[in-house]
Design an enzyme around this catalytic site. Structure first.
Site, PDB file in Angstrom:
ATOM      1  N   GLY A  47      41.483  40.051  44.992  1.00  0.00           N
ATOM      2  CA  GLY A  47      41.485  38.836  44.173  1.00  0.00           C
ATOM      3  C   GLY A  47      40.656  39.131  42.946  1.00  0.00           C
ATOM      4  O   GLY A  47      40.826  40.164  42.316  1.00  0.00           O
ATOM      5  N   GLU A  48      39.720  38.267  42.639  1.00  0.00           N
ATOM      6  CA  GLU A  48      38.864  38.469  41.469  1.00  0.00           C
ATOM      7  C   GLU A  48      37.411  38.429  41.964  1.00  0.00           C
ATOM      8  O   GLU A  48      36.931  37.381  42.393  1.00  0.00           O
ATOM      9  CB  GLU A  48      39.152  37.380  40.441  1.00  0.00           C
ATOM     10  CG  GLU A  48      39.170  37.895  39.020  1.00  0.00           C
ATOM     11  CD  GLU A  48      37.787  38.344  38.578  1.00  0.00           C
ATOM     12  OE1 GLU A  48      37.670  39.453  38.013  1.00  0.00           O
ATOM     13  OE2 GLU A  48      36.826  37.598  38.824  1.00  0.00           O
ATOM     14  N   SER A  49      36.749  39.582  41.903  1.00  0.00           N
ATOM     15  CA  SER A  49      35.440  39.686  42.556  1.00  0.00           C
ATOM     16  C   SER A  49      34.380  38.770  41.941  1.00  0.00           C
ATOM     17  O   SER A  49      33.529  38.235  42.651  1.00  0.00           O
ATOM     18  CB  SER A  49      34.967  41.142  42.556  1.00  0.00           C
ATOM     19  OG  SER A  49      34.906  41.649  41.237  1.00  0.00           O
ATOM     20  N   CYS A  78      39.938  46.043  47.669  1.00  0.00           N
ATOM     21  CA  CYS A  78      39.924  45.916  46.210  1.00  0.00           C
ATOM     22  C   CYS A  78      38.751  45.026  45.750  1.00  0.00           C
ATOM     23  O   CYS A  78      37.624  45.482  45.751  1.00  0.00           O
ATOM     24  CB  CYS A  78      41.283  45.432  45.713  1.00  0.00           C
ATOM     25  SG  CYS A  78      41.559  45.808  43.983  1.00  0.00           S
ATOM     26  N   ARG A 105      34.947  49.010  38.095  1.00  0.00           N
ATOM     27  CA  ARG A 105      36.039  48.025  38.136  1.00  0.00           C
ATOM     28  C   ARG A 105      37.158  48.374  37.150  1.00  0.00           C
ATOM     29  O   ARG A 105      36.908  48.963  36.110  1.00  0.00           O
ATOM     30  CB  ARG A 105      35.503  46.631  37.800  1.00  0.00           C
ATOM     31  CG  ARG A 105      34.543  46.112  38.842  1.00  0.00           C
ATOM     32  CD  ARG A 105      33.948  44.785  38.412  1.00  0.00           C
ATOM     33  NE  ARG A 105      34.960  43.730  38.364  1.00  0.00           N
ATOM     34  CZ  ARG A 105      34.759  42.573  37.751  1.00  0.00           C
ATOM     35  NH1 ARG A 105      33.650  42.326  37.100  1.00  0.00           N
ATOM     36  NH2 ARG A 105      35.714  41.659  37.772  1.00  0.00           N
ATOM     37  N   ILE A 132      46.301  47.273  42.383  1.00  0.00           N
ATOM     38  CA  ILE A 132      46.403  46.165  41.422  1.00  0.00           C
ATOM     39  C   ILE A 132      45.051  46.009  40.720  1.00  0.00           C
ATOM     40  O   ILE A 132      44.072  45.583  41.329  1.00  0.00           O
ATOM     41  CB  ILE A 132      46.782  44.839  42.120  1.00  0.00           C
ATOM     42  CG1 ILE A 132      48.087  45.000  42.923  1.00  0.00           C
ATOM     43  CG2 ILE A 132      46.930  43.724  41.075  1.00  0.00           C
ATOM     44  CD1 ILE A 132      48.392  43.828  43.850  1.00  0.00           C
ATOM     45  N   ARG A 133      44.998  46.414  39.453  1.00  0.00           N
ATOM     46  CA  ARG A 133      43.733  46.393  38.698  1.00  0.00           C
ATOM     47  C   ARG A 133      42.589  46.908  39.575  1.00  0.00           C
ATOM     48  O   ARG A 133      41.528  46.277  39.702  1.00  0.00           O
ATOM     49  CB  ARG A 133      43.432  44.982  38.169  1.00  0.00           C
ATOM     50  CG  ARG A 133      44.481  44.489  37.171  1.00  0.00           C
ATOM     51  CD  ARG A 133      44.127  43.155  36.560  1.00  0.00           C
ATOM     52  NE  ARG A 133      43.806  42.137  37.553  1.00  0.00           N
ATOM     53  CZ  ARG A 133      44.709  41.482  38.278  1.00  0.00           C
ATOM     54  NH1 ARG A 133      45.997  41.737  38.107  1.00  0.00           N
ATOM     55  NH2 ARG A 133      44.352  40.595  39.157  1.00  0.00           N
ATOM     56  N   HIS A 168      45.947  47.961  48.483  1.00  0.00           N
ATOM     57  CA  HIS A 168      46.273  46.739  49.247  1.00  0.00           C
ATOM     58  C   HIS A 168      47.216  47.026  50.417  1.00  0.00           C
ATOM     59  O   HIS A 168      48.432  46.826  50.285  1.00  0.00           O
ATOM     60  CB  HIS A 168      46.946  45.722  48.321  1.00  0.00           C
ATOM     61  CG  HIS A 168      46.029  45.135  47.300  1.00  0.00           C
ATOM     62  ND1 HIS A 168      45.392  43.925  47.482  1.00  0.00           N
ATOM     63  CD2 HIS A 168      45.636  45.600  46.103  1.00  0.00           C
ATOM     64  CE1 HIS A 168      44.643  43.667  46.423  1.00  0.00           C
ATOM     65  NE2 HIS A 168      44.785  44.662  45.570  1.00  0.00           N
ATOM     66  N   GLU A 170      47.785  45.317  52.910  1.00  0.00           N
ATOM     67  CA  GLU A 170      48.427  44.070  53.376  1.00  0.00           C
ATOM     68  C   GLU A 170      49.774  43.845  52.689  1.00  0.00           C
ATOM     69  O   GLU A 170      50.532  42.972  53.080  1.00  0.00           O
ATOM     70  CB  GLU A 170      47.478  42.873  53.176  1.00  0.00           C
ATOM     71  CG  GLU A 170      47.350  42.357  51.743  1.00  0.00           C
ATOM     72  CD  GLU A 170      46.425  43.207  50.868  1.00  0.00           C
ATOM     73  OE1 GLU A 170      46.027  44.304  51.298  1.00  0.00           O
ATOM     74  OE2 GLU A 170      46.126  42.761  49.742  1.00  0.00           O
TER      75      GLU A 170
HETATM   76  N1  GLN Z   1      40.051  43.755  39.180  1.00  0.00           N
HETATM   77  C1  GLN Z   1      39.623  42.860  40.230  1.00  0.00           C
HETATM   78  C2  GLN Z   1      38.108  42.696  40.214  1.00  0.00           C
HETATM   79  O1  GLN Z   1      37.437  43.373  39.510  1.00  0.00           O
HETATM   80  C3  GLN Z   1      40.077  43.337  41.582  1.00  0.00           C
HETATM   81  C4  GLN Z   1      41.580  43.339  41.678  1.00  0.00           C
HETATM   82  C5  GLN Z   1      42.109  43.189  43.054  1.00  0.00           C
HETATM   83  O2  GLN Z   1      41.417  42.770  44.000  1.00  0.00           O
HETATM   84  N2  GLN Z   1      43.382  43.475  43.211  1.00  0.00           N
HETATM   85  O3  GLN Z   1      37.591  41.875  40.903  1.00  0.00           O
END
Ligand code: GLN
Length: 185
Positions: A47-49, A78, A105, A132-133, A168, A170
């Site tokens: 997600g977004e940390s 992630c 990151r 993913i990112r 990921h 999942e």
């Molecule tokens: N780029 C996100 C972060 O820095 C992590 C991306 C992800 O969990 N797929 O939190």
């Protein structure tokens, strides 16, 4: 059966719950300290940390999560791996320090920030991995074992009963990562 909690404040917790079920486990969503206390292990999803860090504090989950990690297995994917790391760069960010790793990151850059690749597992097999990112794990301490690599960098690690992946699992059909985590609950 043992209960695998999935931190469900933000991110792709639903896909993790389904992956746990595919791997033969029992998943419950965790949003409160009381729900956490009922679990034998916890997955922190992608997600977004930065957002997750704020929500953990807002929900009063930061201290309970640290206490939980002191004697039960935690697996971060992630953003979850970023939260568990000892050091976070690009930009620097507070983290829980459960895993002796340093992560950068969004390290694959904006141009090709998401991809499906094949990573090499420690047993020499390959695994399809969705990034993913994703962060890159730049360093690992002596207690950390690397379980898979991509382009020479660790992408799946473990330390004691804890695990982290920068990809990921999942989102693919391969259940090996979840199975390995569930086996320690
Ligand atoms: N780029 C996100 C972060 O820095 C992590 C991306 C992800 O969990 N797929 O939190």
């Amino acid at each position: 059966m043992k209960t695998c909690g999935i931190l469900a404040l933000q991110g792709d917790f639903e896909a993790h719950a389904q992956a746990v079920q595919r791997a033969g486990g029992h998943a419950v969503q965790v949003r409160t300290p009381l729900e956490l206390a009922a679990c034998h292990g916890l997955i922190i999803p992608g997600g977004e940390s930065t957002t997750m860090l704020k929500l953990l504090a807002f929900e009063g989950l930061t201290a309970p999560l640290l206490a939980f990690a002191a004697d039960k297995p935690v697996y971060g994917t992630c953003a979850g791996a970023i939260l568990l790391a000892k050091q976070v760069t690009h930009p620097a960010q507070a983290s829980l320090g459960v895993l002796d790793i340093s992560v950068e990151r969004n390290a694959y850059g904006r141009q090709i920030d998401s991809r499906i690749s094949r990573v090499t597992v420690k047993d020499q097999s390959e695994m399809e991995a969705v990034f993913i990112r994703a962060p890159i794990i730049r360093s690992t301490g002596p207690a950390v074992t690397i379980l898979a690599w991509y382009q020479g960098d660790p992408v799946w690690i473990e330390q004691g009963s804890h695990m982290a992946t920068t990809f990921h699992p999942e989102l693919t059909a391969d259940i090996r990562v979840h199975q390995r985590f569930l086996s320690r609950l």
